[in-house]
Every structure is written in C-alpha cells, then in structure tokens.
Design a protein around this motif. Structure first.
Motif, PDB file in Angstrom:
ATOM      1  N   ARG A 171      12.212   2.379  -3.658  1.00 28.76           N
ATOM      2  CA  ARG A 171      11.511   3.586  -3.184  1.00 28.76           C
ATOM      3  C   ARG A 171      10.691   4.245  -4.305  1.00 28.76           C
ATOM      4  O   ARG A 171       9.904   5.149  -4.060  1.00 28.76           O
ATOM      5  N   ARG A 204       9.835   7.285   0.400  1.00 24.35           N
ATOM      6  CA  ARG A 204       9.247   6.903  -0.880  1.00 24.35           C
ATOM      7  C   ARG A 204       9.214   8.103  -1.817  1.00 24.35           C
ATOM      8  O   ARG A 204       8.978   9.239  -1.384  1.00 24.35           O
ATOM      9  N   GLN A 206       7.667   9.630  -5.554  1.00 23.30           N
ATOM     10  CA  GLN A 206       6.718   9.470  -6.658  1.00 23.30           C
ATOM     11  C   GLN A 206       6.560  10.793  -7.387  1.00 23.30           C
ATOM     12  O   GLN A 206       6.139  11.796  -6.812  1.00 23.30           O
ATOM     13  N   ARG A 211       7.462  10.851   0.350  1.00 26.60           N
ATOM     14  CA  ARG A 211       6.530  10.395   1.380  1.00 26.60           C
ATOM     15  C   ARG A 211       7.317   9.598   2.409  1.00 26.60           C
ATOM     16  O   ARG A 211       7.914   8.577   2.094  1.00 26.60           O
ATOM     17  N   GLN A 213       7.888   7.159   5.503  1.00 24.98           N
ATOM     18  CA  GLN A 213       7.288   6.054   6.235  1.00 24.98           C
ATOM     19  C   GLN A 213       8.224   5.702   7.390  1.00 24.98           C
ATOM     20  O   GLN A 213       9.363   5.306   7.166  1.00 24.98           O
ATOM     21  N   GLU A 216       5.756   3.553  14.041  1.00 23.37           N
ATOM     22  CA  GLU A 216       4.849   4.351  14.870  1.00 23.37           C
ATOM     23  C   GLU A 216       5.582   5.010  16.028  1.00 23.37           C
ATOM     24  O   GLU A 216       5.308   6.168  16.369  1.00 23.37           O
ATOM     25  N   SER A 241       5.770  14.725   2.555  1.00 26.27           N
ATOM     26  CA  SER A 241       4.612  14.394   3.378  1.00 26.27           C
ATOM     27  C   SER A 241       4.924  13.199   4.269  1.00 26.27           C
ATOM     28  O   SER A 241       5.887  12.461   4.040  1.00 26.27           O
ATOM     29  N   LEU A 242       4.103  13.002   5.292  1.00 28.70           N
ATOM     30  CA  LEU A 242       4.271  11.909   6.238  1.00 28.70           C
ATOM     31  C   LEU A 242       3.140  10.912   6.046  1.00 28.70           C
ATOM     32  O   LEU A 242       1.964  11.271   6.062  1.00 28.70           O
ATOM     33  N   ASP A 243       3.495   9.661   5.855  1.00 25.24           N
ATOM     34  CA  ASP A 243       2.510   8.580   5.722  1.00 25.24           C
ATOM     35  C   ASP A 243       2.085   8.158   7.111  1.00 25.24           C
ATOM     36  O   ASP A 243       2.875   7.646   7.902  1.00 25.24           O
ATOM     37  N   LEU A 244       0.820   8.371   7.450  1.00 25.48           N
ATOM     38  CA  LEU A 244       0.324   8.059   8.795  1.00 25.48           C
ATOM     39  C   LEU A 244       0.081   6.573   8.987  1.00 25.48           C
ATOM     40  O   LEU A 244      -0.130   6.113  10.110  1.00 25.48           O
ATOM     41  N   ALA A 245       0.118   5.806   7.914  1.00 25.43           N
ATOM     42  CA  ALA A 245       0.073   4.343   8.025  1.00 25.43           C
ATOM     43  C   ALA A 245       1.492   3.885   8.327  1.00 25.43           C
ATOM     44  O   ALA A 245       2.259   3.520   7.439  1.00 25.43           O
ATOM     45  N   ARG A 247       5.096   2.293   9.406  1.00 23.66           N
ATOM     46  CA  ARG A 247       5.720   0.994   9.154  1.00 23.66           C
ATOM     47  C   ARG A 247       5.627   0.135  10.393  1.00 23.66           C
ATOM     48  O   ARG A 247       5.783   0.605  11.515  1.00 23.66           O
TER      49      ARG A 247
END
Length: 248
Positions: A171, A204, A206, A211, A213, A216, A241-245, A247
């Motif tokens: 992560r 994740r 950083q 973030r 993931q 959908e 935050s939310l990763d809009l890409a 998993r």
C-alpha cells in the motif's frame, strides 16, 4: 506430475504456510499424500492479524500443528527503505527463517504455494525462492488459481473463495520508507472498511495521505458511508480521497 507423485518423491516436507488459498490447499495435499509434514507461518509487520487467524483456523481444521516464527522485517534496511526489489529481500528473509527452523526440525525440503497462474516475471520474490531451492509443487504440477479454488471447495476448505490479499507493504509507494505506524494505519483503515462490507479494495498510503481504491460496484457504498469513513480515517491520515479509477 500430480501432487501425489510429487509427495511420493518428497515424503518429508515443510510447508511455508500463509493462510491463503494456495498454501492452504498445498498443506491439505501434503497432509494427504506425504508421510511427514510441518507447517510454518512467519508473522511480521506486513501481515494483518486476520491472516494469522485464518491460518490458525485452517490448521485446526486439518488437525496439524502450526509453527509460528516471528520476524521483524523492518530491521532490514533493504526492506524498510522500500526499494523496487523490496519483495525479493523480504521473501528471502522470510524463507531463510523458515528454512532454518525446518532444517532444525529435520525437514529436507521446503515448499511454497506458488501456482501455475503466477507470473514469475512480475514477482521478484520468486528469485529468492529459486536461490533458496524452495519447491513449488502447485506450479510444478500445473495447477492454476481457478483449479486450486475448485479443488479447495471440493475438499471443504473454507479458504476456497478467500480473496487475494497482498501484504500491507504494497500500500506504500516504492521509495517511501515503510514504518510500523504506516502499516498499523493501513491495517486499521482496511479492517474498518471490511466491517462496512467492502471487498477487494485497497487503502493506498502516500506521505501520510490515504487514497481509497474500491471496485466500481462499491463506489456508491463509499458515498453512503462517506461521513463515517472520513471520521474514522482522518484520525489515521492527513487527508482521505477516493480514486475514481476503480479497481477492476
């Protein structure tokens, strides 16, 4: 070659056991076909508590003793500094520890749960296995992940449909120092999302920021629990935050 053939050739084996789908089935097969079997679990900061709980549950189901080895992988700078080949160094340390313990217990062969679906080119840890002469019966016998899940279900192993779960260190981005605090935050955050019904997701990290993931199909669930997630995770991270890409 079948697993029965393999364990006929290697009747006394130690199994590197993680509690996951593959090593669980390997342990089951070893107990069925080999004469003497030892199960070894390495507990480090990279494994969440539920992994060891699953491992204990499975060995209880199979009525076999599990040897638990404790290893502080963060003492190794080649691991804690998180270089691109961190997995190689970590895997080597883990299997060195198992090899030493298994050898002391009289086991001449050590096996792991790598299967025929695993891409050797994408798994630096496999280099460590080769260097330490660790055998991978599932891979040698051509068993894929899908086949292992099916056979596990037929054998009545509760791990048959267990989701894949990479270690907590994954992560944290390559090059960022891994600390016990970061790993603890990841475990707590993911445990909380599990409790809300999320599956096959990652938190994740950083530079102290989280973030999320998620698949959908679970994006709506994030919005439904947005306030609760923020309240819980903001105690662990600077921002969430939310990763809009999503998993896939």
């Amino acid at each position: 070659m079948t697993l029965q053939d393999f364990f006929t050739l290697h009747p006394k084996v130690a199994i590197a056991f993680s509690g996951g789908v593959d090593s669980a089935f390997l342990l089951y097969a070893a107990l069925k076909y080999a004469k003497t079997v030892g199960a070894y679990y390495v507990k480090s900061q990279f494994q969440p508590a539920f992994e060891m709980e699953d491992a204990i549950r499975l060995t209880d189901q199979l009525n076999v003793k599990m040897n638990i080895l404790h290893l502080d992988v963060l003492l190794l700078s080649c691991v804690s500094q998180n270089p691109p080949d961190r997995c190689y160094h970590c895997k080597k340390a883990i299997f060195n520890a198992i090899t030493a313990a298994a050898s002391q217990d009289g086991f001449p062969v050590l096996c792991d749960g790598t299967n025929a679906s695993d891409d050797a080119g994408d798994r630096p840890g496999m280099r460590a296995l080769k260097e330490l002469s660790v055998l991978s019966p599932l891979r040698e016998c051509g068993l894929t992940k899908a086949q292992i899940r099916q056979l596990s279900g037929e054998a009545g192993l509760f791990t048959w449909d267990k989701p894949a779960y990479a270690c907590l260190a994954t992560r944290i981005p390559t090059g960022e120092t891994i600390t016990a605090q970061k790993l603890s935050a990841t475990e707590e955050a993911e445990d909380y999302l599990f409790s809300l019904g999320f599956t096959d997701f990652r938190v994740r990290s950083q530079d102290g920021h989280a973030r999320l993931q998620v698949p959908e199909a679970q994006l709506e669930l994030v919005l439904w629990h947005r306030k609760d997630i923020l309240a819980r995770l903001q105690a662990l991270y600077k921002t969430v935050s939310l990763d809009l890409a999503a998993r896939t």
